[in-house]
Each structure stands twice: as C-alpha cells, then as structure tokens.
Write a protein that holds these residues in place. Structure first.
Motif, PDB file in Angstrom:
ATOM      1  N   ARG A  58       0.823  -1.210   0.000  1.00  0.00           N
ATOM      2  CA  ARG A  58       0.000   0.000   0.000  1.00  0.00           C
ATOM      3  C   ARG A  58       0.862   1.267   0.000  1.00  0.00           C
ATOM      4  O   ARG A  58       0.466   2.299   0.520  1.00  0.00           O
ATOM      5  CB  ARG A  58      -0.980   0.003   1.177  1.00  0.00           C
ATOM      6  N   ARG A 117      -8.309   8.695  -7.787  1.00  0.00           N
ATOM      7  CA  ARG A 117      -8.791   7.600  -6.954  1.00  0.00           C
ATOM      8  C   ARG A 117      -7.921   6.350  -7.041  1.00  0.00           C
ATOM      9  O   ARG A 117      -8.052   5.451  -6.228  1.00  0.00           O
ATOM     10  CB  ARG A 117     -10.221   7.210  -7.349  1.00  0.00           C
ATOM     11  N   ARG A 119      -4.857   5.861  -6.490  1.00  0.00           N
ATOM     12  CA  ARG A 119      -3.780   5.800  -5.500  1.00  0.00           C
ATOM     13  C   ARG A 119      -2.427   5.493  -6.133  1.00  0.00           C
ATOM     14  O   ARG A 119      -1.643   4.708  -5.619  1.00  0.00           O
ATOM     15  CB  ARG A 119      -4.097   4.765  -4.410  1.00  0.00           C
ATOM     16  N   ASP A 122       1.338   8.095  -2.931  1.00  0.00           N
ATOM     17  CA  ASP A 122       1.027   7.884  -1.508  1.00  0.00           C
ATOM     18  C   ASP A 122       0.332   9.090  -0.888  1.00  0.00           C
ATOM     19  O   ASP A 122      -0.244   8.983   0.201  1.00  0.00           O
ATOM     20  CB  ASP A 122       2.315   7.587  -0.736  1.00  0.00           C
ATOM     21  N   GLY A 123       0.385  10.233  -1.527  1.00  0.00           N
ATOM     22  CA  GLY A 123      -0.244  11.438  -1.004  1.00  0.00           C
ATOM     23  C   GLY A 123      -0.183  12.529  -2.047  1.00  0.00           C
ATOM     24  O   GLY A 123       0.507  12.409  -3.061  1.00  0.00           O
ATOM     25  N   SER A 143      -9.885  10.341   1.143  1.00  0.00           N
ATOM     26  CA  SER A 143      -9.054   9.731   2.193  1.00  0.00           C
ATOM     27  C   SER A 143      -7.623   9.511   1.719  1.00  0.00           C
ATOM     28  O   SER A 143      -6.953   8.541   2.106  1.00  0.00           O
ATOM     29  CB  SER A 143      -9.667   8.398   2.650  1.00  0.00           C
ATOM     30  N   VAL A 144      -7.150  10.390   0.858  1.00  0.00           N
ATOM     31  CA  VAL A 144      -5.759  10.380   0.402  1.00  0.00           C
ATOM     32  C   VAL A 144      -4.998  11.418   1.229  1.00  0.00           C
ATOM     33  O   VAL A 144      -5.482  12.529   1.413  1.00  0.00           O
ATOM     34  CB  VAL A 144      -5.672  10.740  -1.101  1.00  0.00           C
ATOM     35  N   ILE A 311       1.558  10.951   5.544  1.00  0.00           N
ATOM     36  CA  ILE A 311       1.565   9.613   4.941  1.00  0.00           C
ATOM     37  C   ILE A 311       1.936   8.557   5.977  1.00  0.00           C
ATOM     38  O   ILE A 311       1.369   7.455   5.999  1.00  0.00           O
ATOM     39  CB  ILE A 311       2.545   9.571   3.751  1.00  0.00           C
TER      40      ILE A 311
END
Length: 337
Positions: A58, A117, A119, A122-123, A143-144, A311
């Motif tokens: 992730r 969306r 991803r 990471d940010g 929610s990023v 992050i």
C-alpha cells in the motif's frame, strides 16, 4: 517473459518463499534458501514487479503534485510554482521518493475526482487551489493524504503558506518610512487566498499609520501581468496620482514600471514601486525592484516534509505553517519628493 513461477521452479521452493525473499518480508527464510532464490533470480534475469509490490505494501514511494491554478503547460513559466517545486524535489531526493506531476486540469469533482482515486501516489501536494473551486473538499474526501500550499484553511488538511498579511505590512511600513502617504494597490486574482490576505495586510498597515486608499487606487490585475500596464496607466494619469504603488507581484510591478515610463514619470523620483515574490526578474529590470521575498523553496520543502508525516500517520502535524516573508530594498523606492 520470466515470472516468479520460473524462479520458484528453478530454486525448488514455493512461490510464497520466493516472494518473501524478493520483497524482504519479515518471515523466516534460511540463509541457504535465500541464496538459492537470489541466484536463480539473477540467472534468469528476473526482476520483481515493483508496482505490484507497492500495491501489496500500500505504498508507491511517490508523492503527487497538483498545481491547481494553472494548466500543466504553464507550470514551467511560473516562478512561484517553480520555486515551490524546487523545495519539493529537494526533499523527495533526500527521502528517495519519486514525484508525480499531475497534468490533469481540475474541472470539478464530478469530472475530475476519478483521476486521483487510483492511488498511484502515496499522497497529494496541492499548490494554490482556487478559493472558488471544490478541489480541496473533493480530494480530502478521497481519504488520500493531502497537504495544501497557499490555500484556505480546511479542517483536517495541513497547509503551508507565507504570511501574506505580514508581507503586505512590510511593504506599507517601508513606504511610510520614506514619507509616502498617497499609496495605490494593484491586487491579484480574487480567487487566490494570497490576494485577500495581502489586501487585508495593506489596509491594516495603512490604517495603523492613519492613512486610507481611495477606491480608484485599489485595482485588479492578473497575477500573470496581462492588462496590468493599462490598469497602472489609469491610476497614474492626471495630476491627482499616488506617489507609490504596491503591486500584486513582480510581474505587475514590471508592468507599473512600463506604465510610468509611458507617462514620463521617473521611478523612483516621481513614483516608488514595490513588487512581491522576488522573482528572478526583480533584480534584472531597471530600476531593480524593491519587493517582498517569499521563501518559496522553504515553503515547498516544508509542504513535502509535512506530507511525508501525514503519509506515515504521525499525530500532532501542524494544521497551518506560516513562513516569514522578507523586504528586499533595491532601486525602485525612494523618499517622497
């Protein structure tokens, strides 16, 4: 194409064991097995899919940058964004992160949110989101991990900016100390948070000195400088004119220089001009511009470090960081008269 199955077959171990070795997972693997797997991978010239590994962990090892106020093709022409990016890239180099520059120009949450969306980073680092846009609300709802630069304060979204009220006050204080009482202000785009903060700083500092600015001397010009010369000519024409002008940024200040020249006004003998940013052009024009320096590289670095903390899920991340501007005095200002 060589796959992880081929490495497992060549080394005589399970696929999961190969995966543990190649991803450095915290699962026990004997030194002999590890050496066997690594040798097989080397002989087969196999390289693991780093994207797939990142999805499992992730983490993609990259941060995304969104310059919301300009199109992607204009980023390289913006001294402001280039300065921010220099700070971001410096921190990314230190932390061994990649930087993804999003070229998609935001067209509203319904049309644009889907781009962010997946991803792939990471940010996100959002630079100068317009105050009349839904981009901050939309991205924060994904929610990023998100950090903004020069933006309205939004609960739960850390931000980094220069103290524009202080910067504007420094400019007014400088002119007031030179005896100027008739001061005009050409401000920037109204959908920039910097515009309202600088205007507020100008008005507060003027009031502190018992001064006011006539409405006709408070005008708008695009931060890019388009139409700024014409606006300045209107302000400076006639006998009833200001002795000093505070410009939205250095591009507008250069336009004010050209306007004064076209009217036969000398800078700084007849008109003092103060810019904002301390862009490279400020020291190169004649006369060289007195201006307010923004610590752009430091702002970009602070934003990147803050995003790294978000992050990592750290607590106690500052909600808002305001860096101090600096008055740079050059040749475009002088004592009135």
């Amino acid at each position: 194409m060589v796959t992880i199955h081929d490495v497992a077959r060549a080394s005589g171990v399970a696929i999961s064991t190969v995966s543990n070795v190649l991803t450095n997972a915290n699962r026990p693997v004997s030194a002999g097995v590890r050496e066997k797997v690594l040798r097989a991978a080397q002989e087969l010239n196999y390289y693991p899919n780093t994207t797939a590994q990142a999805l499992v962990r992730r983490r993609m090892g990259a941060i995304g940058v969104v310059a919301a106020i300009v199109s992607a093709s204009e980023i390289v022409k913006s001294d402001y964004i280039s300065g921010i990016m220099q700070g971001v890239l410096g921190v990314a180099e230190e932390t061994q992160q990649n930087v993804t520059l999003y070229t998609h120009h935001w067209r509203g949450a319904r049309e644009s949110a889907a781009v962010f969306r997946d991803r792939r980073t990471d940010g996100l680092l959002l630079i100068v989101p317009p105050t009349d846009s839904d981009i901050v609300a939309a991205l924060s709802s994904l929610s990023v991990p998100l950090v903004t630069v020069s933006a309205l304060e939004v609960e739960g979204v850390p931000s980094v900016d220069v103290d524009d009220r202080l910067g504007a006050a420094l400019a007014v204080e400088h002119l007031a100390a030179l005896g100027h009482r008739r001061i005009a202000h050409v401000h920037g785009n109204e959908n920039h948070v910097s515009t309202r903060n600088r205007l507020a700083g100008v008005m507060e500092a003027m009031s502190a000195h018992g001064l006011t600015i006539p409405d006709r001397w408070i005008r708008f010009a695009d931060y890019g400088g388009e139409g700024a010369k014409e606006v300045c000519v209107e302000i400076l024409s006639g006998d009833d004119r200001p002795t000093a002008l505070l410009a939205a940024n250095d591009a507008v200040a250069v336009a004010a220089l050209r306007a004064a020249e076209s009217l036969g006004l000398r800078v700084p003998q007849d008109l003092s001009i103060v810019g904002y940013d301390d862009a490279p052009m400020a020291a190169l024009v004649h006369p060289a511009l007195t201006t307010i320096r923004q610590p752009l590289i430091a702002m970009g670095a602070a934003a990147a470090r803050t995003l790294a903390r978000v992050i990592e899920g750290e607590t106690g991340v500052e909600a808002r960081q305001l860096l101090k501007p600096e008055l740079i005095v050059r040749e475009s200002t002088a004592r009135v008269g």
